[in-house]
Scaffold this motif. Structure first.
Motif, short mmCIF file in Angstrom:
data_model
loop_
_atom_site.label_atom_id
_atom_site.label_comp_id
_atom_site.label_asym_id
_atom_site.label_seq_id
_atom_site.Cartn_x
_atom_site.Cartn_y
_atom_site.Cartn_z
N PRO B 137 0.85 -1.19 0.00
CA PRO B 137 0.00 0.00 0.00
C PRO B 137 0.89 1.25 0.00
O PRO B 137 1.90 1.28 0.70
CB PRO B 137 -0.76 -0.10 1.33
CG PRO B 137 -0.52 -1.48 1.84
CD PRO B 137 0.77 -1.93 1.27
N VAL B 138 0.53 2.23 -0.79
CA VAL B 138 1.28 3.49 -0.81
C VAL B 138 0.32 4.64 -0.58
O VAL B 138 -0.90 4.43 -0.54
CB VAL B 138 2.03 3.69 -2.16
CG1 VAL B 138 3.07 2.60 -2.35
CG2 VAL B 138 1.06 3.69 -3.33
N SER B 139 0.87 5.84 -0.41
CA SER B 139 0.04 7.00 -0.18
C SER B 139 -0.92 6.73 0.99
O SER B 139 -2.10 7.03 0.93
CB SER B 139 -0.73 7.32 -1.47
OG SER B 139 -1.49 8.47 -1.33
N GLY B 140 -0.37 6.15 2.03
CA GLY B 140 -1.12 5.88 3.24
C GLY B 140 -2.05 4.69 3.13
O GLY B 140 -2.51 4.16 4.13
N GLY B 141 -2.31 4.26 1.92
CA GLY B 141 -3.27 3.18 1.70
C GLY B 141 -4.27 3.58 0.62
O GLY B 141 -5.18 2.84 0.30
N ASN B 142 -4.05 4.78 0.07
CA ASN B 142 -4.94 5.26 -0.99
C ASN B 142 -4.74 4.52 -2.30
O ASN B 142 -5.54 4.64 -3.22
CB ASN B 142 -4.70 6.75 -1.24
CG ASN B 142 -5.40 7.62 -0.21
OD1 ASN B 142 -6.56 7.38 0.12
ND2 ASN B 142 -4.69 8.61 0.31
N ALA B 143 -3.62 3.82 -2.41
CA ALA B 143 -3.36 3.06 -3.63
C ALA B 143 -2.55 1.83 -3.26
O ALA B 143 -1.90 1.79 -2.21
CB ALA B 143 -2.59 3.91 -4.64
N ILE B 144 -2.62 0.83 -4.12
CA ILE B 144 -1.83 -0.38 -3.92
C ILE B 144 -0.88 -0.48 -5.10
O ILE B 144 -1.30 -0.44 -6.25
CB ILE B 144 -2.74 -1.64 -3.91
CG1 ILE B 144 -3.89 -1.50 -2.92
CG2 ILE B 144 -1.90 -2.88 -3.62
CD1 ILE B 144 -3.53 -1.57 -1.48
N LEU B 260 -1.19 3.18 10.37
CA LEU B 260 -0.04 2.84 9.53
C LEU B 260 1.27 2.85 10.29
O LEU B 260 2.10 1.96 10.14
CB LEU B 260 0.02 3.84 8.37
CG LEU B 260 1.10 3.64 7.32
CD1 LEU B 260 0.88 2.33 6.58
CD2 LEU B 260 1.11 4.80 6.35
N ILE B 279 -6.83 8.21 5.98
CA ILE B 279 -6.46 6.90 5.44
C ILE B 279 -5.42 6.18 6.31
O ILE B 279 -5.52 4.98 6.55
CB ILE B 279 -5.98 7.02 3.97
CG1 ILE B 279 -5.73 5.64 3.35
CG2 ILE B 279 -4.73 7.86 3.84
CD1 ILE B 279 -6.96 4.88 3.04
N GLN B 280 -4.44 6.94 6.84
CA GLN B 280 -3.39 6.30 7.64
C GLN B 280 -3.94 5.73 8.94
O GLN B 280 -3.34 4.85 9.54
CB GLN B 280 -2.25 7.27 7.96
CG GLN B 280 -1.49 7.79 6.75
CD GLN B 280 -2.10 9.05 6.17
OE1 GLN B 280 -3.19 9.46 6.57
NE2 GLN B 280 -1.40 9.67 5.24
N LEU B 282 -7.30 4.65 9.08
CA LEU B 282 -8.21 3.59 8.63
C LEU B 282 -7.49 2.27 8.39
O LEU B 282 -7.99 1.21 8.76
CB LEU B 282 -8.93 4.00 7.35
CG LEU B 282 -9.93 5.16 7.46
CD1 LEU B 282 -10.70 5.29 6.15
CD2 LEU B 282 -10.89 4.96 8.62
#
Ligand SMILES: Cc1cc2nc3c(=O)[nH]c(=O)nc-3n(C[C@H](O)[C@H](O)[C@H](O)COP(=O)(O)OP(=O)(O)OC[C@H]3O[C@@H](n4cnc5c(N)ncnc54)[C@H](O)[C@@H]3O)c2cc1C
Ligand SMILES: Nc1ncnc2c1ncn2[C@@H]1O[C@H](COP(=O)(O)O)[C@@H](O)[C@H]1O
Lengths: 264, 329
Positions: B137-144, B260, B279-280, B282
């Motif tokens: 996960p990158v961008s805190g989890g906004n994308a994989i 995160l 997101i971080q 969540l």
């Protein structure tokens, strides 16, 4: 005692705390699109705060280094307004989308050019790609003692003393300077900067040095891009939320208590 | 053949159960690669942990025992692992994204001139070229993102609680004793003192009551303590969690932080009070079985991932809720 020199590495990124609705994924271009202003990555602000606290009553020089294809000096000038003495931008087409190792090698070369320093501080992890590597890679490349996850940093007789987070609590560690320390949020938020100070720094005529790769980096062919193979949106996390309505807090609380009872 | 190597962790002489997840992940790769699985254990007294890990059927266990490997002195651990990797040349090397792995990973990658991907939630082998695909996960989890990198060993740290722990398995794993060439002079960061704090084991909680910036001040956590106490009469282990902002403000210590860069948990019930749902945060709690959100902003993101929500000032709701819970019990 001679002047204490600290180098703080700070990365400019799209606001990592932007609302989820402002973030999307372009799978085709393999890009995360964030519709939000650029900011300094949060842990790097913590690193700067640590530097400011260490040097509070000391003869010192704090240099902020920021690297990218193009770095916005309006975003980074905040570091000067907060109290850093110098900001150097490392900008070059070749610095776009580099992997952590390559970012660290560019920063290492710039730091070698700066020459004299006692401490290098980085954030524990940048808020864009969440890699969490550049600090320690940089420490290794510069052959420095490396300390990670600092919650408090002090200086004593040419040594850096760090309270470092560990699973059981913290460990007080000590290393001879120069050294590298990665900083965590426990050191505290970047101090408040008054509007006047901020405006003065933004409007000021002060020119910010920008180095491109020829100025300090001799081996650009060694730079590798992040090896993104595929990029996608995360699975949907949404649930159907049942809002517990009520005319009074008491009524809402009653419904919530009933939910707990049912879950028991 | 021992192409896939994992770093086992040892806690007070015993195998840390997190290692079983890595064994599970490693096994999967071995299937793809048709190779063997090896484990390296490090410390000053390893016989018990070695016996434990052998019962999960690895092909080899590298036992790096040395009096100086007592405690986690990073300089010596990096040095020892570098020596091991140079000797056995693993194709893939996996570590946990734990305190240990977070610190060893980058330093080892640099020394072996290879690339590391941190905090992976999946790994597999590209059948085309046999290279490791690292899902993170990158961008805190906004994308994989799936990364593919050059260099050997192919190095990754793995997020906890994602892989199914390995089951005990038959096998006649070989134990290889290796004594790293290390000495005191290699220690550049000296440990002065280890301060043990009272740490909450959030991952062991049945219910987590968590507070964020919305609490407004430290006293808010006292109210949450009251709620936790009331809930503990009906539920097993009830613990207090928090968002990063609550830590930043100095209201509560960072071992309570969910997310995160805190702890990733999935309790039976997660109660988010005054937490917006960044997101971080969540990614640290979204797999909880039931999620309850209390927030005075009906538009906040936490309601999007919650099962039940109350739109109200927490100062109004929590005391009333405590009273109702007492009436019900
Ligand atoms: C690299 C990186 C890693 C991070 N890691 C983590 C992590 O591990 N964990 C984490 O939590 N964050 C983490 N963050 C920070 C994260 O992005 C958010 O900043 C943080 O989670 C916000 O905390 P919060 O919800 O408490 O605060 P806010 O976003 O300020 O939200 C406060 C909420 O309280 C509500 N509220 C206000 N008053 C009341 C009231 N009286 N009653 C009820 N509700 C009220 C508001 O409506 C709002 O929704 C990380 C960020 C980065 C960049
Ligand atoms: N482009 C950059 N410019 C300056 N500092 C950086 C850059 N990238 C990473 N860093 C530093 O390295 C830390 C860790 O980054 P990362 O390994 O990318 O998560 C950041 O918190 C920064 O302090």
């Amino acid at each position: 005692m001679k002047e204490l020199r600290i180098i703080v590495c700070a990365k400019e990124i799209p606001d990592p705390e932007a609302p989820l609705s402002d973030v999307s994924v372009d799978a085709e271009k393999m890009e995360v699109i964030v519709d939000a202003p650029q900011v300094i990555s949060p842990f790097d602000e913590n690193a700067l705060e640590a530097a400011l606290r260490i040097t509070e009553d000391m003869d010192s020089k704090i240099t902020v280094l920021s690297m990218g294809k193009k770095v916005s000096d309006t975003v980074l000038r905040k570091t000067l307004a907060a109290g850093a003495d110098e900001l150097i931008l490392l900008e070059d087409e070749a610095f776009e989308k580099l992997d952590s190792h390559s970012i660290a090698s560019v920063l290492a070369e710039a730091i070698k050019k700066i020459g004299e320093y006692d401490l290098v501080l980085t954030g524990r992890q940048a808020g864009d790609w969440d890699s969490g590597q550049v600090g320690l890679l940089l420490g290794e490349m510069l052959a420095l003692p490396c300390i990670s996850l600092a919650r408090e940093i002090t200086i004593e007789d040419g040594n850096v003393m760090v309270k470092k987070s560990i699973p059981e609590g913290y460990e007080l560690v000590k290393a001879r300077m120069p050294a590298l320390v990665t900083v965590s949020n426990e050191v505290g938020e970047l101090r408040y900067i008054s509007r006047t100070k901020m405006l003065k720094m933004m409007r000021g005529a002060r020119s910010i040095p920008s180095w491109n790769r020829e100025d300090f980096f001799s081996a650009p062919e060694e730079l590798l891009k992040m090896g993104i193979f595929e990029l996608s949106s995360p699975p949907d996390m949404g649930r159907d939320c049942q809002i517990l309505e009520g005319a009074t807090p008491d009524e809402q609380a009653g419904k919530l208590a009933a939910v707990f009872k049912a879950l028991r | 053949m021992n192409d896939v190597l994992i770093l086992g962790e040892v806690k007070e002489g015993s195998l840390d159960m997190k290692t079983l997840e890595l064994l599970g992940a490693g096994r999967k790769l071995c299937g793809d690669l048709g190779s063997g699985l090896s484990v390296v254990l490090m410390g000053d007294e390893l016989s018990k942990a070695v016996d434990q890990v052998i019962s999960y059927g690895p092909d080899k266990v590298y036992k790096l025992e040395h009096p100086l490997l007592r405690g986690f002195k990073t300089d010596l651990w990096v040095e020892s692992l570098e020596q091991l990797c140079r000797q056995i040349n693993p194709k893939v090397f996996l570590m946990g994204h734990s305190f240990i792995g977070m610190e060893l990973g980058p330093r080892l990658a640099c020394r072996l001139n290879t690339r590391l991907t941190t905090d992976c939630i999946d790994i597999s082998i590209d059948p085309e070229d046999g290279v490791l695909l690292r899902t993170k996960p990158v961008s805190g989890g906004n994308a994989i993102s799936v990364f593919k990198c050059p260099g050997e060993p192919q190095l990754a740290t793995m997020r906890g609680k994602v892989f199914k722990p390995a089951e005990p398995a038959e096998g006649n794993g070989e134990i290889v004793d290796m004594v790293p060439e290390i000495d005191e002079s290699m220690i550049r960061v000296e440990s002065m003192e280890v301060v043990k704090e009272e740490i909450v084991a959030l991952d062991k909680a049945d219910v987590v009551v968590s507070g964020g910036a919305g609490l407004g001040e430290e006293d808010g956590f006292e109210m949450l303590d009251g709620l936790a106490k009331a809930l503990s009469k009906s539920f097993g282990n009830v613990m207090i969690g928090c968002s990063r902002v609550a830590v930043d403000k100095g209201w509560i210590s960072s071992d309570h932080q969910v997310g995160l860069t805190g702890t990733i948990i999935s309790p039976d019930i997660y109660v988010a009070v005054g937490i917006s749902g960044a997101i971080q945060h969540l990614v640290g709690m979204v797999n909880s079985k039931k999620i309850i959100a209390i927030n005075n902003d009906p538009g906040c993101n936490m309601f999007k991932v919650a099962d039940y929500g109350v739109v109200e000032d927490f100062e109004e709701i929590i005391p009333a809720l405590i009273k109702k819970l007492e009436e019900l019990s």
